[in-house]
Design a protein around this motif. Structure first.
Motif, mmCIF file in Angstrom:
data_model
loop_
_atom_site.group_PDB
_atom_site.id
_atom_site.type_symbol
_atom_site.label_atom_id
_atom_site.label_comp_id
_atom_site.label_asym_id
_atom_site.label_seq_id
_atom_site.Cartn_x
_atom_site.Cartn_y
_atom_site.Cartn_z
ATOM 1 N N UNK A 148 0.822 -1.199 0.000
ATOM 2 C CA UNK A 148 0.000 0.000 0.000
ATOM 3 C C UNK A 148 0.857 1.250 0.000
ATOM 4 N N UNK A 149 0.192 2.406 -0.038
ATOM 5 C CA UNK A 149 0.906 3.676 -0.151
ATOM 6 C C UNK A 149 1.869 3.901 1.013
ATOM 7 N N UNK A 150 1.415 3.628 2.230
ATOM 8 C CA UNK A 150 2.258 3.864 3.404
ATOM 9 C C UNK A 150 3.471 2.939 3.399
ATOM 10 N N UNK A 151 3.229 1.645 3.175
ATOM 11 C CA UNK A 151 4.335 0.686 3.148
ATOM 12 C C UNK A 151 5.305 1.013 2.021
ATOM 13 N N UNK A 152 4.747 1.363 0.874
ATOM 14 C CA UNK A 152 5.585 1.721 -0.274
ATOM 15 C C UNK A 152 6.482 2.906 0.062
ATOM 16 N N UNK A 153 5.913 3.931 0.668
ATOM 17 C CA UNK A 153 6.676 5.141 1.002
ATOM 18 C C UNK A 153 7.793 4.829 1.988
#
Length: 360
Positions: free
Chosen positions: A318-323
């Motif tokens: 997801x966006x958070x994990x990716x970031x």
């Protein structure tokens, strides 16, 4: 008894703001490569023009080579020039290949080394360390250098250095200007034909790399030869903003126009401004470190990118994990680059330099 470096071989003082900007460009390339693994639509990528950092590298290289060697290549000779460039560049070509081979064979998130025989893998590795284009790995989009994708720009850097030694170093600046103007044609043609200046890294876009290096390297030389250095009170902070702006400009249907304008005019202007800008003492160490780490970072980061691509495809973060993964990875890659620089690149280059003097 300590060997003394002959004056003709000594490194000239650096333009430290340009060193700092080289580091900014290297970090931009690394970030761009992470983002493009996840976002195939470059118009939605905040650093969608990060690949233009390579054109900035080429322009900067032309300026630095002309500055460093124009007044002494005639005395040192072509072979000594080539030795200087090989000692400076090739240790990291080899290290990038070794790291690429390791991640090719032992990627925990995927990859298919079993599809290739031991002999084919050995040939891929040999071509990588010798900078011989060999685009044969299908799942890596037929990169010219399957183990270390960014090496394609080093291949063209070597070609530019060869032309410099035999032709460009002897060319009067008026003829150099004419040649540079002529090289605008293939650059603009490539961009108009493909819609962008992203090519050069793969078998299918091989000659695009030639068009990109030809203009930018010559343009950098022109800035030095004509002394187009713009003296100003601009500091590193503002210069950083100016160069980074090129990498985050919108990716659109107008790329065929905006990208050539950036490469033809904006990057030479940045080099001219950076060479003449004033550096505050407080930022000097940052610029020096940034310049030193830029090349090791550029030549080692893609080994991790292959793994990241396979991780992204298999885990769909997801966006958070990716970031978190990207930010952490970039920091770790800077650390790895520093370790490689301190414990491998610098010692190897010092050893080769001493051996060169002793043999000479």
């Amino acid at each position: 008894m300590e060997l003394q470096t002959p004056a003709i071989l000594k490194t000239k003082p650096h333009f430290e703001i340009l060193d700092g900007l080289r580091g900014v460009a290297a970090l931009s390339v690394v970030t761009f490569h992470f983002m493009e693994m996840a976002i195939s639509d470059y118009s939605k990528n905040f650093i969608g023009h990060g690949f233009l950092a390579v054109d900035f590298f080429f322009c900067l290289s032309g300026f630095v080579i002309a500055y460093a060697y124009d007044d002494r290549i005639g005395k040192m000779g072509v072979m000594e020039f080539f030795k200087s460039r090989l000692i400076r560049l090739h240790p990291m070509v080899i290290m990038g290949s070794v790291l690429g081979l390791i991640t090719f064979l032992f990627d925990p998130f995927g990859g298919h080394p079993e599809l290739y025989s031991t002999g084919r893998i050995a040939l891929i590795f040999l071509c990588s360390i010798l900078l011989i284009p060999f685009p044969v790995v299908t799942e890596r989009a037929f990169n010219l250098f399957n183990l270390n994708a960014p090496a394609w720009s080093l291949f063209w850097e070597y070609i530019a250095n060869i032309f410099y030694a035999f032709i460009l170093s002897k060319l009067h600046k008026r003829w150099l200007l004419l040649l540079t103007l002529l090289m605008t044609v293939p650059l603009c043609f490539v961009c108009y034909r493909t819609g962008n200046l992203m090519g050069g890294w793969s078998g299918g876009t091989f000659w695009d790399g030639g068009a990109r290096v030809a203009y930018s390297f010559l343009a950098g030389m022109l800035v030095y030869r004509f002394n187009w250095i713009i003296r100003s009170k601009l500091g590193f902070g503002l210069m950083l903003v100016l160069v980074f702006a090129a990498f985050i400009m919108p990716f659109s249907k107008w790329n065929w126009l905006t990208e050539p304008l950036v490469v033809l005019f904006y990057f030479p202007l940045i080099v001219a401004l950076g060479a003449g800008a004033k550096l505050s003492e407080g930022l000097r160490k940052i610029c020096v470190f940034s310049g030193k780490i830029s090349y090791p970072l550029y030549m080692t980061h893609y080994a991790a990118l292959w793994m990241f691509g396979n991780y992204y495809a298999s885990h769909k973060p997801g966006t958070t994990e990716f970031s978190v993964v990207v930010i952490t990875s970039v920091i770790l890659l800077v650390g790895v680059a520093w370790l490689v620089m301190v414990f491998y690149d610098i010692p190897v280059r010092r050893y080769l330099g001493r051996k060169r003097i002793a043999d000479g």
